[in-house]
Structures are given as structure tokens and as C-alpha cells.
Design a protein around this motif. Structure first.
Motif, PDB file in Angstrom:
ATOM      1  N   MET A   1     -14.820 -21.213  18.003  1.00  0.00           N
ATOM      2  CA  MET A   1     -13.574 -20.529  17.678  1.00  0.00           C
ATOM      3  C   MET A   1     -12.769 -21.390  16.712  1.00  0.00           C
ATOM      4  N   ASN A   2     -12.091 -20.713  15.835  1.00  0.00           N
ATOM      5  CA  ASN A   2     -11.249 -21.459  14.918  1.00  0.00           C
ATOM      6  C   ASN A   2      -9.826 -21.546  15.450  1.00  0.00           C
ATOM      7  N   GLU A   3      -9.000 -22.277  14.743  1.00  0.00           N
ATOM      8  CA  GLU A   3      -7.634 -22.525  15.199  1.00  0.00           C
ATOM      9  C   GLU A   3      -6.815 -21.242  15.318  1.00  0.00           C
ATOM     10  N   ASN A   4      -7.010 -20.302  14.412  1.00  0.00           N
ATOM     11  CA  ASN A   4      -6.270 -19.035  14.474  1.00  0.00           C
ATOM     12  C   ASN A   4      -6.638 -18.226  15.717  1.00  0.00           C
ATOM     13  N   LYS A   7      -4.922 -19.830  18.629  1.00  0.00           N
ATOM     14  CA  LYS A   7      -3.497 -19.484  18.626  1.00  0.00           C
ATOM     15  C   LYS A   7      -3.274 -18.062  19.128  1.00  0.00           C
ATOM     16  N   THR A   8      -4.182 -17.160  18.793  1.00  0.00           N
ATOM     17  CA  THR A   8      -4.090 -15.787  19.283  1.00  0.00           C
ATOM     18  C   THR A   8      -4.245 -15.761  20.801  1.00  0.00           C
ATOM     19  N   ARG A  15       2.162 -13.977  26.616  1.00  0.00           N
ATOM     20  CA  ARG A  15       2.554 -12.592  26.894  1.00  0.00           C
ATOM     21  C   ARG A  15       2.178 -12.212  28.324  1.00  0.00           C
ATOM     22  N   ALA A  16       0.959 -12.562  28.726  1.00  0.00           N
ATOM     23  CA  ALA A  16       0.505 -12.247  30.085  1.00  0.00           C
ATOM     24  C   ALA A  16       1.358 -12.977  31.124  1.00  0.00           C
ATOM     25  N   ARG A  17       1.733 -14.211  30.841  1.00  0.00           N
ATOM     26  CA  ARG A  17       2.581 -14.966  31.767  1.00  0.00           C
ATOM     27  C   ARG A  17       3.955 -14.315  31.884  1.00  0.00           C
ATOM     28  N   ARG A  18       4.488 -13.860  30.762  1.00  0.00           N
ATOM     29  CA  ARG A  18       5.795 -13.197  30.782  1.00  0.00           C
ATOM     30  C   ARG A  18       5.738 -11.919  31.608  1.00  0.00           C
ATOM     31  N   ASP A  57      -4.574 -14.592  34.562  1.00  0.00           N
ATOM     32  CA  ASP A  57      -5.675 -15.494  34.881  1.00  0.00           C
ATOM     33  C   ASP A  57      -6.829 -15.336  33.898  1.00  0.00           C
ATOM     34  N   LYS A  58      -7.131 -14.109  33.514  1.00  0.00           N
ATOM     35  CA  LYS A  58      -8.186 -13.875  32.517  1.00  0.00           C
ATOM     36  C   LYS A  58      -7.821 -14.517  31.179  1.00  0.00           C
ATOM     37  N   ALA A  59      -6.574 -14.363  30.775  1.00  0.00           N
ATOM     38  CA  ALA A  59      -6.111 -14.961  29.515  1.00  0.00           C
ATOM     39  C   ALA A  59      -6.173 -16.481  29.596  1.00  0.00           C
ATOM     40  N   ARG A  60      -5.776 -17.036  30.729  1.00  0.00           N
ATOM     41  CA  ARG A  60      -5.810 -18.488  30.928  1.00  0.00           C
ATOM     42  C   ARG A  60      -7.235 -19.010  30.839  1.00  0.00           C
TER      43      ARG A  60
END
Length: 74
Positions: A1-4, A7-8, A15-18, A57-60
Motif C-alpha cells: 500500500m502506498n501512503e495515500n 491515509k485513506t 470516521r468509524a471511531r466518531r 474494529d474492521k477499519a482499525r
């Protein structure tokens, strides 16, 4: 994966945490102010809070995996 892409994933995690936090606050408010009178709202709100936490959790996990992959490439 690249840096972008990382960052995504970080943005998706924030967003998921919020969203999970907002759901948790709604559940807390129901418990604090609504129960026992509004007990009928508890199942739906609990389910949506649980789902929001699962998404977090999935996003994390996705971010952690991407970061580990990136670190192993360097």
C-alpha cells in the motif's frame, strides 16, 4: 500500500471511531435518561451501537495490517 491508501484508511478509521462514539453517547443517554420508560428503544439502539463498533474494529484492523505491510516493505 502506498501512503495515500494508508491515509485513506486512517480517515476511515477516524470516521468509524466518531460514529461509534456517537452511537455510544446515544446509548448512554438512553440508559441515563430514558430507562426504564423507553426500554423499547434499547434493542435497536444496542444493535446499531454494536454494528458501529464492529465497523470501527474492521477499519482499525485494516489500517494495522496496511501499516505492518508497509513497514515490512521498508
Amino acid at each position: 500500500m502506498n501512503e495515500n491508501e494508508i491515509k485513506t484508511l486512517e480517515k476511515q478509521l477516524r470516521r468509524a471511531r466518531r460514529i461509534a462514539g456517537e452511537q455510544a453517547m446515544e446509548l448512554h443517554d438512553l440508559v441515563e435518561d430514558g430507562l426504564p420508560a423507553a426500554y423499547d428503544k434499547l434493542p435497536a439502539l444496542s444493535a446499531s451501537t454494536y454494528a458501529a463498533c464492529e465497523e470501527w474494529d474492521k477499519a482499525r484492523q485494516a489500517l494495522e495490517q496496511a501499516q505492518q505491510t508497509e513497514e515490512s516493505r521498508v
